[in-house]
Design a protein around this motif. Structure first.
Motif, short mmCIF file in Angstrom:
data_model
loop_
_atom_site.label_atom_id
_atom_site.label_comp_id
_atom_site.label_asym_id
_atom_site.label_seq_id
_atom_site.Cartn_x
_atom_site.Cartn_y
_atom_site.Cartn_z
N CYS A 161 62.31 40.98 54.80
CA CYS A 161 62.23 40.90 56.26
C CYS A 161 61.62 42.18 56.81
N TYR A 162 61.18 42.12 58.03
CA TYR A 162 60.60 43.30 58.67
C TYR A 162 61.66 44.36 58.91
N ARG A 163 61.30 45.60 58.67
CA ARG A 163 62.18 46.72 58.92
C ARG A 163 61.61 47.56 60.05
N LEU A 164 62.29 48.67 60.36
CA LEU A 164 61.88 49.48 61.50
C LEU A 164 60.45 49.98 61.35
N SER A 165 60.06 50.37 60.15
CA SER A 165 58.70 50.87 59.93
C SER A 165 57.68 49.78 60.23
N HIS A 166 58.00 48.53 59.85
CA HIS A 166 57.08 47.42 60.13
C HIS A 166 56.95 47.18 61.63
N LEU A 167 58.09 47.27 62.34
CA LEU A 167 58.05 47.05 63.79
C LEU A 167 57.19 48.11 64.48
N LEU A 168 57.27 49.35 63.98
CA LEU A 168 56.45 50.41 64.55
C LEU A 168 54.97 50.13 64.31
N LEU A 195 47.71 58.26 67.51
CA LEU A 195 47.67 57.37 66.35
C LEU A 195 48.18 58.07 65.10
N ILE A 196 47.80 59.33 64.91
CA ILE A 196 48.25 60.09 63.75
C ILE A 196 49.78 60.23 63.75
N VAL A 197 50.35 60.50 64.93
CA VAL A 197 51.81 60.63 65.04
C VAL A 197 52.48 59.30 64.69
N TYR A 198 51.94 58.19 65.20
CA TYR A 198 52.49 56.88 64.87
C TYR A 198 52.48 56.66 63.35
#
Length: 221
Positions: A161-168, A195-198
């Protein structure tokens, strides 16, 4: 205002399935109320900015121009604008790291590439930003690499399932596509930094998630 509201709606859609039923009703009614309010405010601001009289034809003209300009400008100049900008708009940070010169602001860039038939004072979609910076061939190649990047990291194995990193990462992709109907939202120096920070935050979260998953698998063994 519109981009902030779109981001809010995106977050609501992402987390809506995880809400309890009573909170879903509250969220739904709140979104409808906010949507109506923002629509009224947006129309009022647009009319105030562009219309000096009450002519319906003038109002419709400016609204249609604002919403449809991107596709028309890209169709006319996106693939042949009498030159390219060599990444000066999309990746100025990389140009600086490579020791290449870059424009200090968008006024200077427009003057530097004044030979081109269009500049960033118009909307021409985020695709246009890449084709105008690198040409149609290299622009398409770079966007293909981006597609592979997002596809590889957002494609889950069966049962996962999607995790927090995927949602970001989904949020980054959402901004890319949604706001990109005008211009690329991560252009210019500050856009590059954003974008780099993301991507850094995504990498940190993903690294922690993978480590926790490995520890959990070891405990099961």
């Amino acid at each position: 205002l519109v981009t902030i509201i779109f981001s809010f709606f995106f977050l609501c859609v992402v987390f809506y399935p995880y809400l309890k039923d009573k909170y879903k009703i509250i969220a739904r009614n709140t979104l409808i109320a906010i949507g109506l309010f923002v629509a009224i405010v947006f129309i009022a601001i647009t009319v105030g900015r562009f219309v000096e009289n009450s002519s319906t034809e003038v109002t419709n003209f400016f609204l249609q121009n604002y919403l449809g300009q991107s596709m028309i400008k890209f169709d006319n100049y996106g693939l042949d604008a009498n030159g390219i900008r060599y990444g000066d708009r999309t990746v100025p940070i990389i140009r600086i790291l490579l020791g290449l010169g870059t424009s200090t602001n968008f006024y200077e860039r427009r003057e530097l590439y004044s030979n081109m038939l269009i500049d960033d004072s118009y909307f021409y979609t985020f695709v246009g930003d890449f084709t105008l910076d690198y040409g149609p061939v290299w622009g398409a190649f770079i966007m293909l690499l981006m597609v592979c990047f997002f596809n590889k990291r957002l494609k889950l194995k069966q049962g996962n399932c999607y995790r927090l990193s995927h949602l970001l990462l989904l949020y980054v992709l959402f901004q890319w596509c949604m706001y990109g109907f005008t211009l690329w939202p991560f252009a210019e120096k500050m856009g590059n930094v954003k974008l780099i920070v993301y991507l850094i935050v995504y990498s940190v979260f993903r690294y922690q998630e993978i480590n926790k998953l490995r520890l959990w698998e070891k405990k099961l063994v």
